[in-house]
Design a protein around this motif. Structure first.
Motif, PDB file in Angstrom:
ATOM      1  N   PHE A 151      -8.615  37.521   9.469  1.00 26.60           N
ATOM      2  CA  PHE A 151      -9.165  36.255   8.981  1.00 26.60           C
ATOM      3  C   PHE A 151      -9.743  36.421   7.576  1.00 26.60           C
ATOM      4  CE2 PHE A 151     -12.909  33.412   8.618  1.00 26.60           C
ATOM      5  CZ  PHE A 151     -12.241  32.192   8.629  1.00 26.60           C
ATOM      6  N   LEU A 152     -10.527  37.485   7.375  1.00 23.36           N
ATOM      7  CA  LEU A 152     -11.127  37.737   6.064  1.00 23.36           C
ATOM      8  C   LEU A 152     -10.046  38.025   5.025  1.00 23.36           C
ATOM      9  CD1 LEU A 152     -14.202  39.919   7.112  1.00 23.36           C
ATOM     10  CD2 LEU A 152     -14.203  37.511   6.419  1.00 23.36           C
ATOM     11  N   ASN A 153      -9.017  38.754   5.434  1.00 22.49           N
ATOM     12  CA  ASN A 153      -7.919  39.045   4.508  1.00 22.49           C
ATOM     13  C   ASN A 153      -7.185  37.766   4.123  1.00 22.49           C
ATOM     14  OD1 ASN A 153      -6.167  41.098   3.149  1.00 22.49           O
ATOM     15  ND2 ASN A 153      -4.625  40.190   4.503  1.00 22.49           N
ATOM     16  N   ALA A 154      -7.041  36.851   5.078  1.00 20.04           N
ATOM     17  CA  ALA A 154      -6.384  35.572   4.792  1.00 20.04           C
ATOM     18  C   ALA A 154      -7.183  34.768   3.768  1.00 20.04           C
ATOM     19  CB  ALA A 154      -6.220  34.770   6.081  1.00 20.04           C
ATOM     20  N   ILE A 155      -8.507  34.843   3.868  1.00 22.15           N
ATOM     21  CA  ILE A 155      -9.363  34.146   2.899  1.00 22.15           C
ATOM     22  C   ILE A 155      -9.218  34.776   1.514  1.00 22.15           C
ATOM     23  CG2 ILE A 155     -11.756  33.668   2.255  1.00 22.15           C
ATOM     24  CD1 ILE A 155     -12.384  33.441   5.238  1.00 22.15           C
ATOM     25  N   ARG A 156      -9.210  36.112   1.488  1.00 21.64           N
ATOM     26  CA  ARG A 156      -9.115  36.815   0.211  1.00 21.64           C
ATOM     27  C   ARG A 156      -7.778  36.585  -0.477  1.00 21.64           C
ATOM     28  NH1 ARG A 156     -12.030  41.007   3.008  1.00 21.64           N
ATOM     29  NH2 ARG A 156     -10.035  41.886   3.707  1.00 21.64           N
ATOM     30  N   THR A 157      -6.705  36.627   0.291  1.00 21.37           N
ATOM     31  CA  THR A 157      -5.362  36.566  -0.297  1.00 21.37           C
ATOM     32  C   THR A 157      -4.767  35.168  -0.338  1.00 21.37           C
ATOM     33  OG1 THR A 157      -4.265  36.978   1.830  1.00 21.37           O
ATOM     34  CG2 THR A 157      -4.922  38.908   0.511  1.00 21.37           C
ATOM     35  N   GLY A 158      -5.308  34.270   0.493  1.00 20.87           N
ATOM     36  CA  GLY A 158      -4.735  32.922   0.574  1.00 20.87           C
ATOM     37  C   GLY A 158      -3.490  32.873   1.445  1.00 20.87           C
ATOM     38  N   GLN A 159      -3.168  33.986   2.103  1.00 18.93           N
ATOM     39  CA  GLN A 159      -2.003  34.056   2.994  1.00 18.93           C
ATOM     40  C   GLN A 159      -2.481  33.990   4.446  1.00 18.93           C
ATOM     41  OE1 GLN A 159       1.214  34.098   1.908  1.00 18.93           O
ATOM     42  NE2 GLN A 159       0.303  33.864  -0.127  1.00 18.93           N
ATOM     43  N   PRO A 160      -1.985  33.024   5.226  1.00 16.42           N
ATOM     44  CA  PRO A 160      -2.449  32.896   6.608  1.00 16.42           C
ATOM     45  C   PRO A 160      -2.080  34.102   7.462  1.00 16.42           C
ATOM     46  CG  PRO A 160      -0.527  31.511   6.235  1.00 16.42           C
ATOM     47  CD  PRO A 160      -0.952  32.040   4.880  1.00 16.42           C
TER      48      PRO A 160
END
Length: 199
Positions: A151-160
């Protein structure tokens, strides 16, 4: 991840057993306007898990309840059979009528002359050609920490972390399982709609 890597090609046969234990009839999880029932509220995770292991879209889904004068609540004791477009088949046995002291979850996968077993997310075994690899953890590795990381990585990268298509497929399959349970017939799982695009 380890199980999926162990079966690089399809199809596979999947068995998921969930000994969920009893929940009182007046519990919120059974209320239509809050919990929606155990199949909808918790069974969805195992439908999603079967899809992840099969790595394919569900084609049909059939939910068969335990019946009879001594049978507990319908959605608490159900066997679900899913077929997938790549030929894989999954069976999910979900019961609220077992003993809580027994292990809660067990996953078995068969294919390509191999067998993978995960027991309560603590122990596992990968077997092929007479050779076994054992997996073991001190605690239940259910994936909470990994979920937060994703989830945090999705926020950082913009990739779901999960595609819109996968979310739709999993949700639709669970709703189809509920339809099958209520109607007593197998259900077809239609393709997910394309996400709405900004004009």
């Amino acid at each position: 991840q380890t199980v999926c890597e162990f079966f690089p090609v399809s199809p596979v046969m999947i068995t998921i057993r969930v000994n969920a234990g009893p929940v009182p009839a007046n519990h919120w999880v059974h209320q239509n306007d809050e919990g929606g029932g155990r199949l909808l509220g918790e069974g969805c995770h195992f439908v999603d898990l079967a899809m992840a292991i099969a790595r394919s879209r569900p084609q049909t889904i059939t939910a068969i309840p335990a019946t009879g004068p001594n049978a507990p609540q319908t959605a608490d004791n159900v066997s679900i059979v899913m077929t997938f477009s790549n030929g894989s088949v999954a069976t999910i046995l979900y019961t609220g009528d077992g003993d809580r002291s027994f292990s809660r979850e067990r996953i078995e996968v068969y294919g390509q002359s191999g067998v993978a077993v995960i027991d309560d997310w603590k122990r596992g075994e990968l077997t092929r050609n007479g050779k076994k690899r054992r997996l073991k953890s001190v605690t239940n590795q259910i994936g909470y920490a990994e979920e937060i990381d994703a989830f945090l990585n999705a926020i950082r990268t913009g990739q779901p972390a999960v595609s819109f298509d996968e979310l739709c497929q999993s949700t639709r399959a669970t709703l189809k399982a509920l339809d099958s349970l209520r109607q007593g017939t197998p259900q077809e799982c239609e393709p997910a709609p394309e996400p709405a695009r900004a004009v």
